[in-house]
Scaffold this active site. Sequence first.
Site, PDB file in Angstrom:
ATOM      1  N   GLY A   1     100.016  52.415 102.005  1.00 30.00           N
ATOM      2  CA  GLY A   1      98.891  53.287 101.763  1.00 30.00           C
ATOM      3  C   GLY A   1      97.605  52.487 101.760  1.00 30.00           C
ATOM      4  O   GLY A   1      97.578  51.319 102.136  1.00 30.00           O
TER       5      GLY A   1
ATOM      6  N   GLU B   1      83.289  35.166  81.675  1.00 37.69           N
ATOM      7  CA  GLU B   1      83.480  34.959  83.120  1.00 37.69           C
ATOM      8  C   GLU B   1      82.901  33.588  83.498  1.00 37.69           C
ATOM      9  O   GLU B   1      81.905  33.139  82.937  1.00 37.69           O
ATOM     10  CB  GLU B   1      82.838  36.107  83.919  1.00 37.69           C
ATOM     11  CG  GLU B   1      81.358  36.350  83.658  1.00 37.69           C
ATOM     12  CD  GLU B   1      80.449  35.585  84.577  1.00 37.69           C
ATOM     13  OE1 GLU B   1      80.948  35.069  85.571  1.00 37.69           O
ATOM     14  OE2 GLU B   1      79.251  35.491  84.272  1.00 37.69           O
ATOM     15  N   PRO B   2      83.553  32.908  84.436  1.00 39.01           N
ATOM     16  CA  PRO B   2      83.193  31.518  84.696  1.00 39.01           C
ATOM     17  C   PRO B   2      82.064  31.298  85.705  1.00 39.01           C
ATOM     18  O   PRO B   2      81.467  30.238  85.725  1.00 39.01           O
ATOM     19  CB  PRO B   2      84.500  30.930  85.254  1.00 39.01           C
ATOM     20  CG  PRO B   2      85.182  32.081  85.890  1.00 39.01           C
ATOM     21  CD  PRO B   2      84.746  33.318  85.159  1.00 39.01           C
TER      22      PRO B   2
ATOM     23  N   GLY C   1      93.264  52.583  99.968  1.00 42.03           N
ATOM     24  CA  GLY C   1      92.493  52.938  98.782  1.00 42.03           C
ATOM     25  C   GLY C   1      91.778  51.711  98.263  1.00 42.03           C
ATOM     26  O   GLY C   1      92.236  50.585  98.464  1.00 42.03           O
TER      27      GLY C   1
ATOM     28  N   THR D   1      70.454  35.466  89.101  1.00 43.01           N
ATOM     29  CA  THR D   1      71.743  35.982  89.567  1.00 43.01           C
ATOM     30  C   THR D   1      71.647  37.501  89.619  1.00 43.01           C
ATOM     31  O   THR D   1      70.587  38.061  89.336  1.00 43.01           O
ATOM     32  CB  THR D   1      72.885  35.601  88.597  1.00 43.01           C
ATOM     33  OG1 THR D   1      72.746  36.396  87.412  1.00 43.01           O
ATOM     34  CG2 THR D   1      72.821  34.134  88.229  1.00 43.01           C
ATOM     35  N   CYS D   2      72.750  38.159  89.955  1.00 42.31           N
ATOM     36  CA  CYS D   2      72.629  39.617  90.048  1.00 42.31           C
ATOM     37  C   CYS D   2      72.476  40.259  88.670  1.00 42.31           C
ATOM     38  O   CYS D   2      72.000  41.382  88.550  1.00 42.31           O
ATOM     39  CB  CYS D   2      73.799  40.218  90.816  1.00 42.31           C
ATOM     40  SG  CYS D   2      75.387  39.750  90.180  1.00 42.31           S
TER      41      CYS D   2
ATOM     42  N   ALA E   1      93.701  49.326  95.812  1.00 45.68           N
ATOM     43  CA  ALA E   1      94.821  48.683  96.486  1.00 45.68           C
ATOM     44  C   ALA E   1      94.321  47.585  97.420  1.00 45.68           C
ATOM     45  O   ALA E   1      94.877  46.484  97.462  1.00 45.68           O
ATOM     46  CB  ALA E   1      95.609  49.714  97.275  1.00 45.68           C
TER      47      ALA E   1
END
Lengths: 427, 276
Positions: A189, A114-115, A191, A49-50, A194
Amino acid sequence: MNIIVVGLNHNKASVEVREKFAFDSEKLPNALKHLKESKISTENVILSTCNRVEMYASVKNLDTDVEKIIHFLSDFHNVPQQALDDSLVIYQGPEAVRHIFRVASGLDSVVLGEPQILGQLKDAYGISLQHKSTSTLLNRLMKKTFSVAKRTRTETGIGKGAVNISFAAVELAKKIFEDLSGKSFMLMGAGEMAELAARHLIGNGVEDVTITNRTLARAEELAQEFGGKVIPFENFMEELLHLDIAICSTGAPNYILRKEQLHTIMKERKQKPMFIFDISVPRNIDPEINDLDNVYLYDVDDLKDVADANAEERGREADKAEKIVEAEVQSFLKWQNSLVATPTIVAIREKAEEIRKEELDKTLRKLGPLEEDKIKAIEYLSSSIMNKLIHPPTAALKSVEEDREIMIDMANRLFKLETEENNGKKK
Amino acid sequence: MQIETNILLFEIALTLYFLSTITGVIEIFRSKKGASKAAIYLAALGFIFHTGNIFVRYVQGGHIPVTNMHEAASFFSWCMLILFFFHEFRYRLGLLSSFIMPIVFLIMFSSAIFPREINEFLSPALQSYWFGVHVILAFLGDAAFAMAGGIGVMYLLQERYVKSKHLGGLFQKLPSLQVLDEINYHLITLGFPLLTLAMITGVIWANSAWGTYWRWDPKEVWSLITWLIYALVLHLRLTVGWRGKKAAILSIVGFIVVIFAFFGVTLILKTKHVFP
């Protein structure tokens, strides 16, 4: 047979090293094939994996076979072995089992609990199964690993609570609105953060998307990506009359929405609940807006606090998960231990049976023709003597005593056995 | 012999509701899930015995057993359980049993305090077709308001978590604000017409029994107050959008009034209103 883990992961190896040794979906089957054919290790699962490149294998000889696997890693990827020197992790026996259980449970992940890693491990195992690269030991280990991962996740909270800001925003939205599908959403906006949060919201079913930005070109671009409509920035107040969720990330130097303004808007929309997420720094939404009924305003720090609190909670839950892992490691080792004695027990039985048959044949030949029931009686006599004689030693070998290793060794010598296990063991 | 049977059934049901309540409360403090299920099973088991109790009393008395405080409170909690099971299976709300079962248990417990004799001889006024219709409507209405009150408490708690931005505690286990608000609203829209119909049937029945529609009996006055409160709740919600927190607070206030109209009026004020 010994279980080993050889590999690279985020704890010790940098991404520069990890990427050199990664197995993609094309290389992976070849690697498994090569390992099997060259008899470096009898069973293999490769998890790439990474964050990690790890090989789970069962080998006969710990010292030499680990070396062989390291050689294989460097040869296969055409990278000098020195590159691995400071980065490699090697576990064997109980440590290897523990490591695999921890990885699957997300206890060794960058983001605790984390799954995704469990799915990745299941895929890796699937590929090994497909290429018949596993057998009794690793099959059992993988099965156990998946059940351990399930236990740690259901019995503890290591996977609970979003630990990054954009997931925390989605989680929060779900506790306000339950189902996000069909909810309307406005991105004010742009970013990075966001847009990420917007992507998560849309991924969770938010449908009616409106985008507004001071530079319309950027808004158009995002609208294209999210499948939404663009409105001029000056008109955003009108949009507030009906939307459910707003993310605000404009570069305005002051508040663009004040409490009194939203108070009027809330009256007009008959208090329909609204969730506003103000990512802008400096903040664009008057924080006092949170005091209004049915309006829930969170800024970056609020969500960061939520994510941090969740991470802390996961940390506490991790202790419980570690305890589960430890208990499961012990239970797995017990099973594995019982496996060690099996070849010896089988060998004792085979040897005894062989002697019995030999002597029985001799006797029957000497006695000449006999009635059927008499032959049966002699056969019965021989086998019951044999069974009664070998019962105590085999039972002792099956029991889980501390001196079992010695017992197996003694049994091999007393009965002059040549088992696979005996051959493999270094003296 | 039969009296003993119904009391035995009642005690078993009461005990099971108590256990269900304890289990539900434990669920609040546990990090693992699963106690909730046990609480529901215990409640369901209790409900079976409870139904048995009501049935035995019905057969024995020859009428719906709501003619004294013991029977009325018991029937009240029985109606609440029907609504509780319906919502539990329909919506699977987290922690619902933890908040509703204590109310059910307390009402059932209050029932245990009152004398338990069965009225075998009803006054002629109660021997009417209207009696059954009136009480069932009234009790289901009250049960819906009681449920709404419990849900209102859940809403206020969850709202406090979200507003204060401390998402620990029960935040994860409690249902979302929207769902709690919607169910609160549904329960009131269920309870209100039931109460309205109960009052209409009560008025008609009063006329046929006593020859007068309305006597300003405390029970009648407090029913009217209850009706006005819930009329106001619905009115404010539909016109100016009093939902969420305000609706939750109102539904709790309404619930307190319902409980007072139920117990207080009979015990403190003098009413001619035979139970119901």
